[in-house]
Design an enzyme around this catalytic site. Structure first.
Site, PDB file in Angstrom:
ATOM      1  N   PRO A  11       0.844  -1.013  -0.098  1.00  0.00           N
ATOM      2  CA  PRO A  11       0.097  -0.016  -0.035  1.00  0.00           C
ATOM      3  C   PRO A  11       0.735   1.204   0.045  1.00  0.00           C
ATOM      4  O   PRO A  11       1.949   1.391   0.731  1.00  0.00           O
ATOM      5  CB  PRO A  11      -0.851  -0.133   1.313  1.00  0.00           C
ATOM      6  CG  PRO A  11      -0.746  -1.432   1.618  1.00  0.00           C
ATOM      7  CD  PRO A  11       0.364  -2.186   0.980  1.00  0.00           C
ATOM      8  N   ASN A  12       0.297   2.267  -0.692  1.00  0.00           N
ATOM      9  CA  ASN A  12       0.971   3.656  -0.956  1.00  0.00           C
ATOM     10  C   ASN A  12       2.119   3.763  -1.762  1.00  0.00           C
ATOM     11  O   ASN A  12       2.780   4.870  -1.808  1.00  0.00           O
ATOM     12  CB  ASN A  12       1.228   4.210   0.623  1.00  0.00           C
ATOM     13  CG  ASN A  12      -0.292   4.122   1.401  1.00  0.00           C
ATOM     14  OD1 ASN A  12      -1.240   4.744   0.903  1.00  0.00           O
ATOM     15  ND2 ASN A  12      -0.059   3.637   2.572  1.00  0.00           N
ATOM     16  N   ARG A  19       5.471  10.914  -2.166  1.00  0.00           N
ATOM     17  CA  ARG A  19       4.841  10.564  -0.858  1.00  0.00           C
ATOM     18  C   ARG A  19       6.111  10.937   0.190  1.00  0.00           C
ATOM     19  O   ARG A  19       7.095  10.039  -0.055  1.00  0.00           O
ATOM     20  CB  ARG A  19       4.645   9.348  -0.825  1.00  0.00           C
ATOM     21  CG  ARG A  19       4.402   8.451   0.664  1.00  0.00           C
ATOM     22  CD  ARG A  19       4.139   7.069   0.463  1.00  0.00           C
ATOM     23  NE  ARG A  19       3.790   6.648   1.651  1.00  0.00           N
ATOM     24  CZ  ARG A  19       4.046   5.709   2.386  1.00  0.00           C
ATOM     25  NH1 ARG A  19       4.740   4.683   1.261  1.00  0.00           N
ATOM     26  NH2 ARG A  19       4.010   5.165   3.362  1.00  0.00           N
ATOM     27  N   TYR A  24      11.314   8.864   1.858  1.00  0.00           N
ATOM     28  CA  TYR A  24      11.364   7.597   0.759  1.00  0.00           C
ATOM     29  C   TYR A  24      12.157   8.114  -0.409  1.00  0.00           C
ATOM     30  O   TYR A  24      12.299   7.123  -1.419  1.00  0.00           O
ATOM     31  CB  TYR A  24       9.967   7.205   0.420  1.00  0.00           C
ATOM     32  CG  TYR A  24       9.283   6.639   1.889  1.00  0.00           C
ATOM     33  CD1 TYR A  24       9.672   5.663   2.251  1.00  0.00           C
ATOM     34  CD2 TYR A  24       8.036   7.252   2.196  1.00  0.00           C
ATOM     35  CE1 TYR A  24       9.081   5.076   3.268  1.00  0.00           C
ATOM     36  CE2 TYR A  24       7.404   6.814   3.292  1.00  0.00           C
ATOM     37  CZ  TYR A  24       8.010   5.797   3.882  1.00  0.00           C
ATOM     38  OH  TYR A  24       7.553   5.011   4.795  1.00  0.00           O
ATOM     39  N   ASN A  75       8.628  -5.528  -0.698  1.00  0.00           N
ATOM     40  CA  ASN A  75       8.105  -4.472   0.164  1.00  0.00           C
ATOM     41  C   ASN A  75       6.673  -4.238   0.503  1.00  0.00           C
ATOM     42  O   ASN A  75       6.125  -3.523  -0.472  1.00  0.00           O
ATOM     43  CB  ASN A  75       8.660  -3.124  -0.731  1.00  0.00           C
ATOM     44  CG  ASN A  75       8.850  -1.862   0.403  1.00  0.00           C
ATOM     45  OD1 ASN A  75       8.009  -1.945   1.471  1.00  0.00           O
ATOM     46  ND2 ASN A  75       9.340  -0.782  -0.069  1.00  0.00           N
ATOM     47  N   ALA A  78       3.421  -0.688   4.866  1.00  0.00           N
ATOM     48  CA  ALA A  78       2.837  -0.415   6.183  1.00  0.00           C
ATOM     49  C   ALA A  78       2.217  -2.304   6.402  1.00  0.00           C
ATOM     50  O   ALA A  78       2.172  -2.507   7.808  1.00  0.00           O
ATOM     51  CB  ALA A  78       1.753   0.202   6.366  1.00  0.00           C
ATOM     52  N   HIS A  81       3.928  -4.648   8.991  1.00  0.00           N
ATOM     53  CA  HIS A  81       4.049  -4.468  10.623  1.00  0.00           C
ATOM     54  C   HIS A  81       2.985  -5.290  10.785  1.00  0.00           C
ATOM     55  O   HIS A  81       2.676  -5.401  12.430  1.00  0.00           O
ATOM     56  CB  HIS A  81       4.047  -3.218  10.957  1.00  0.00           C
ATOM     57  CG  HIS A  81       5.110  -2.202  10.271  1.00  0.00           C
ATOM     58  ND1 HIS A  81       6.532  -2.679  10.293  1.00  0.00           N
ATOM     59  CD2 HIS A  81       5.144  -1.155   9.427  1.00  0.00           C
ATOM     60  CE1 HIS A  81       7.278  -1.717   9.523  1.00  0.00           C
ATOM     61  NE2 HIS A  81       6.427  -0.916   8.814  1.00  0.00           N
ATOM     62  N   GLU A  99      12.839  -9.470   1.779  1.00  0.00           N
ATOM     63  CA  GLU A  99      12.014  -8.085   2.278  1.00  0.00           C
ATOM     64  C   GLU A  99      12.790  -7.323   2.071  1.00  0.00           C
ATOM     65  O   GLU A  99      14.022  -7.163   2.225  1.00  0.00           O
ATOM     66  CB  GLU A  99      11.871  -8.459   3.562  1.00  0.00           C
ATOM     67  CG  GLU A  99      10.974  -7.256   4.235  1.00  0.00           C
ATOM     68  CD  GLU A  99      10.787  -7.716   5.930  1.00  0.00           C
ATOM     69  OE1 GLU A  99      11.298  -8.623   6.447  1.00  0.00           O
ATOM     70  OE2 GLU A  99      10.225  -6.779   6.609  1.00  0.00           O
ATOM     71  N   HIS A 101      13.236  -2.583   2.216  1.00  0.00           N
ATOM     72  CA  HIS A 101      12.399  -1.522   2.557  1.00  0.00           C
ATOM     73  C   HIS A 101      13.464  -0.146   2.161  1.00  0.00           C
ATOM     74  O   HIS A 101      14.557  -0.412   2.388  1.00  0.00           O
ATOM     75  CB  HIS A 101      12.410  -1.401   4.066  1.00  0.00           C
ATOM     76  CG  HIS A 101      11.257  -2.232   4.549  1.00  0.00           C
ATOM     77  ND1 HIS A 101      10.033  -2.432   4.556  1.00  0.00           N
ATOM     78  CD2 HIS A 101      11.683  -3.450   5.273  1.00  0.00           C
ATOM     79  CE1 HIS A 101       9.449  -3.559   4.968  1.00  0.00           C
ATOM     80  NE2 HIS A 101      10.571  -4.091   5.676  1.00  0.00           N
ATOM     81  N   LEU A 102      12.817   0.779   1.711  1.00  0.00           N
ATOM     82  CA  LEU A 102      13.604   1.938   1.294  1.00  0.00           C
ATOM     83  C   LEU A 102      14.063   2.707   2.451  1.00  0.00           C
ATOM     84  O   LEU A 102      15.626   3.062   2.517  1.00  0.00           O
ATOM     85  CB  LEU A 102      12.684   3.081   0.492  1.00  0.00           C
ATOM     86  CG  LEU A 102      12.415   2.503  -0.815  1.00  0.00           C
ATOM     87  CD1 LEU A 102      11.216   3.454  -1.299  1.00  0.00           C
ATOM     88  CD2 LEU A 102      13.312   2.547  -1.813  1.00  0.00           C
ATOM     89  N   ARG A 108      12.676   4.240  12.926  1.00  0.00           N
ATOM     90  CA  ARG A 108      11.619   5.065  12.955  1.00  0.00           C
ATOM     91  C   ARG A 108      10.687   4.877  14.046  1.00  0.00           C
ATOM     92  O   ARG A 108      11.140   4.472  15.248  1.00  0.00           O
ATOM     93  CB  ARG A 108      11.098   4.959  11.635  1.00  0.00           C
ATOM     94  CG  ARG A 108      11.999   5.211  10.410  1.00  0.00           C
ATOM     95  CD  ARG A 108      11.433   4.929   9.050  1.00  0.00           C
ATOM     96  NE  ARG A 108      10.231   6.014   8.840  1.00  0.00           N
ATOM     97  CZ  ARG A 108       9.246   5.941   7.844  1.00  0.00           C
ATOM     98  NH1 ARG A 108       9.286   4.886   6.990  1.00  0.00           N
ATOM     99  NH2 ARG A 108       8.074   6.439   7.794  1.00  0.00           N
ATOM    100  N   ARG A 112       6.746   0.522  13.731  1.00  0.00           N
ATOM    101  CA  ARG A 112       7.438   0.035  12.396  1.00  0.00           C
ATOM    102  C   ARG A 112       8.574  -0.707  12.990  1.00  0.00           C
ATOM    103  O   ARG A 112       9.211  -1.366  12.069  1.00  0.00           O
ATOM    104  CB  ARG A 112       8.059   1.176  11.805  1.00  0.00           C
ATOM    105  CG  ARG A 112       6.997   2.087  11.037  1.00  0.00           C
ATOM    106  CD  ARG A 112       7.658   3.114  10.371  1.00  0.00           C
ATOM    107  NE  ARG A 112       6.902   4.299  10.228  1.00  0.00           N
ATOM    108  CZ  ARG A 112       6.099   4.586   9.077  1.00  0.00           C
ATOM    109  NH1 ARG A 112       5.826   3.484   8.028  1.00  0.00           N
ATOM    110  NH2 ARG A 112       5.316   5.428   8.987  1.00  0.00           N
TER     111      ARG A 112
HETATM  112  C1  DQA Z   1       8.438   0.963   3.983  1.00  0.00           C
HETATM  113  C2  DQA Z   1       8.603   1.317   5.580  1.00  0.00           C
HETATM  114  C3  DQA Z   1       6.949   0.887   5.898  1.00  0.00           C
HETATM  115  O1  DQA Z   1       7.013   1.076   7.643  1.00  0.00           O
HETATM  116  C4  DQA Z   1       6.232   1.752   5.488  1.00  0.00           C
HETATM  117  O2  DQA Z   1       4.943   1.736   5.791  1.00  0.00           O
HETATM  118  C5  DQA Z   1       6.211   1.949   4.070  1.00  0.00           C
HETATM  119  C6  DQA Z   1       7.254   2.016   3.286  1.00  0.00           C
HETATM  120  C7  DQA Z   1       9.812   1.352   3.164  1.00  0.00           C
HETATM  121  O3  DQA Z   1      10.179   0.989   2.120  1.00  0.00           O
HETATM  122  O4  DQA Z   1      10.616   2.054   3.882  1.00  0.00           O
HETATM  123  O5  DQA Z   1       5.157   2.278   3.597  1.00  0.00           O
HETATM  124  O6  DQA Z   1       8.071  -0.228   3.731  1.00  0.00           O
END
Ligand code: DQA
Length: 151
Positions: A11-12, A19, A24, A75, A78, A81, A99, A101-102, A108, A112
């Site tokens: 998501p997102n 964003r 990011y 990736n 959210a 978590h 897995e 993550h950027l 953080r 998270r």
């Molecule tokens: C994320 C880290 C997550 O905590 C967050 O909700 C994201 C992006 C990252 O790529 O850093 O949407 O997965």
């Protein structure tokens, strides 16, 4: 036929570029996918990408990878978590799981700090921005090489 690698985006992540650029970066999701695809092609892997804002759609895509894809780079944003159904789907996938993550979620907010996907991943790459996608593909290639020589 090249082994298939599924890149899964949660998501997102479709909003990357606009964003929270300070967290990011300014690269879009398409930029990250292009980078991952170039790394995959260099290692003889055929990358397919799927992004969704819906957990069920991601779960179904993991199901569709069973017996078809050699590896998944995920990736889950959210859902990392709290996405237990994604955890269970990945647990039912036989191939390599990385897995990515950027950002570095451990640096953080406390919510998270836990990844429900980490226990079903072979490894996690965090905090390296877009480079993480390249490194995740490289990790997939090396683990697949190891597994093919082990058998
Ligand atoms: C994320 C880290 C997550 O905590 C967050 O909700 C994201 C992006 C990252 O790529 O850093 O949407 O997965």
């Amino acid at each position: 036929m090249s082994p298939a690698l599924l890149l899964l985006s949660g998501p997102n992540l479709n909003l990357l570029g606009e964003r929270q650029p300070l967290v990011y970066g300014t690269d879009t999701l398409d930029d990250h996918v292009a980078r991952a695809r170039a790394a995959a092609e260099a290692r003889g892997l055929d990358l397919e990408h799927f992004q969704s804002n819906h957990e069920g759609a991601l779960v179904e895509t993991v199901h569709s990878a069973r017996g078809r894809c050699a590896a998944i780079v995920v990736n889950a944003a959210a859902l990392t978590h709290y996405g237990w159904s994604l955890h269970d789907a990945l647990a039912a996938f036989d191939g390599v799981v990385i897995e990515v993550h950027l950002s570095n979620p451990s640096a953080r907010e406390p919510w998270r700090h836990t990844s429900v996907l980490a226990p079903v991943a072979d490894g996690t790459i965090s905090g390296l921005g877009g480079l993480g996608y390249e490194l995740a593909v490289e990790a997939v290639a090396r683990l697949l090489d190891e597994r093919s020589t082990a058998h």
